[in-house]
Design a protein around this motif. Structure first.
Motif, PDB file in Angstrom:
ATOM      1  N   ASP A  48       0.878  -1.165   0.000  1.00 11.68           N
ATOM      2  CA  ASP A  48       0.000   0.000   0.000  1.00 11.68           C
ATOM      3  C   ASP A  48       0.915   1.213   0.000  1.00 11.68           C
ATOM      4  O   ASP A  48       1.058   1.915   0.988  1.00 11.68           O
ATOM      5  N   TYR A 101      -5.170   5.158  -5.510  1.00 10.97           N
ATOM      6  CA  TYR A 101      -4.636   6.030  -4.471  1.00 10.97           C
ATOM      7  C   TYR A 101      -4.376   5.204  -3.213  1.00 10.97           C
ATOM      8  O   TYR A 101      -4.985   4.158  -3.016  1.00 10.97           O
ATOM      9  N   PRO A 102      -3.458   5.662  -2.350  1.00 13.87           N
ATOM     10  CA  PRO A 102      -3.127   4.915  -1.132  1.00 13.87           C
ATOM     11  C   PRO A 102      -4.362   4.651  -0.281  1.00 13.87           C
ATOM     12  O   PRO A 102      -5.189   5.535  -0.079  1.00 13.87           O
ATOM     13  N   TRP A 154       0.180   4.178  -4.955  1.00 19.13           N
ATOM     14  CA  TRP A 154      -1.036   3.386  -5.108  1.00 19.13           C
ATOM     15  C   TRP A 154      -0.788   1.965  -4.600  1.00 19.13           C
ATOM     16  O   TRP A 154       0.342   1.494  -4.576  1.00 19.13           O
ATOM     17  N   PRO A 155      -1.839   1.271  -4.172  1.00 20.02           N
ATOM     18  CA  PRO A 155      -1.684  -0.095  -3.665  1.00 20.02           C
ATOM     19  C   PRO A 155      -1.670  -1.125  -4.800  1.00 20.02           C
ATOM     20  O   PRO A 155      -2.197  -0.867  -5.883  1.00 20.02           O
ATOM     21  N   PRO A 174       3.045   4.787  -1.297  1.00 17.54           N
ATOM     22  CA  PRO A 174       2.678   6.202  -1.289  1.00 17.54           C
ATOM     23  C   PRO A 174       2.012   6.656  -2.591  1.00 17.54           C
ATOM     24  O   PRO A 174       1.371   7.696  -2.628  1.00 17.54           O
TER      25      PRO A 174
END
Length: 145
Positions: free
Chosen positions: A98, A126-127, A102-103, A100
């Protein structure tokens, strides 16, 4: 060369060897090899893809504790470096981060004979965000030690 991996690393033996990789519906053949670093303390993964727009990569896999958890330190030809949490149990191989930006998640399931891995790769935008299917990948063992 004889190796004496830590007991938690023993379960990684299922990965040892050379694998052909493919992405269903996309002409992007590749190869992935897994081999023990000298003395068995870490597993080295090398991946190549026969298309210049896809990166080649080297990863170092090691145990993070006595609970059977691992980390994969990933480095590729674009200069990208990432750290993934990893598990390998009950014939399922998972990688997750996960980060900074994207996961990402990789879930690979081994065939009964251990010579095929059917994987699903997911990513978010996005995170901490939800994950969506990115692509599937198939690993087929072509040689074992």
């Amino acid at each position: 060369m004889a190796r004496d991996p830590k007991p938690t690393l023993e379960q990684l033996n299922i990965l040892i060897g050379e694998w052909e990789t493919s992405i269903p519906g996309l002409e992007a053949p590749g190869r992935t090899t897994f081999e023990w670093l000298e003395n068995g303390g870490f597993l080295i993964q090398r991946s190549t893809v026969q298309r210049p727009e896809y990166p080649n990569a080297v990863s170092i896999i090691g145990a993070t504790g006595s609970d059977g958890a691992f980390q994969q330190h990933y480095f590729d030809s674009r200069g990208v470096a990432r750290i993934y949490d990893m598990t390998l149990k009950d014939n399922e191989w998972t990688l997750f981060r996960d980060g900074p930006d994207w996961p990402q998640r990789f879930v690979g399931r081994f065939s009964a004979d251990g010579n095929t891995i059917n994987a699903r790769l997911e990513r978010g935008t996005y995170p901490g965000g939800p994950l969506e299917h990115d692509f599937d990948m198939v690993y087929t063992r072509i040689s074992a030690p």
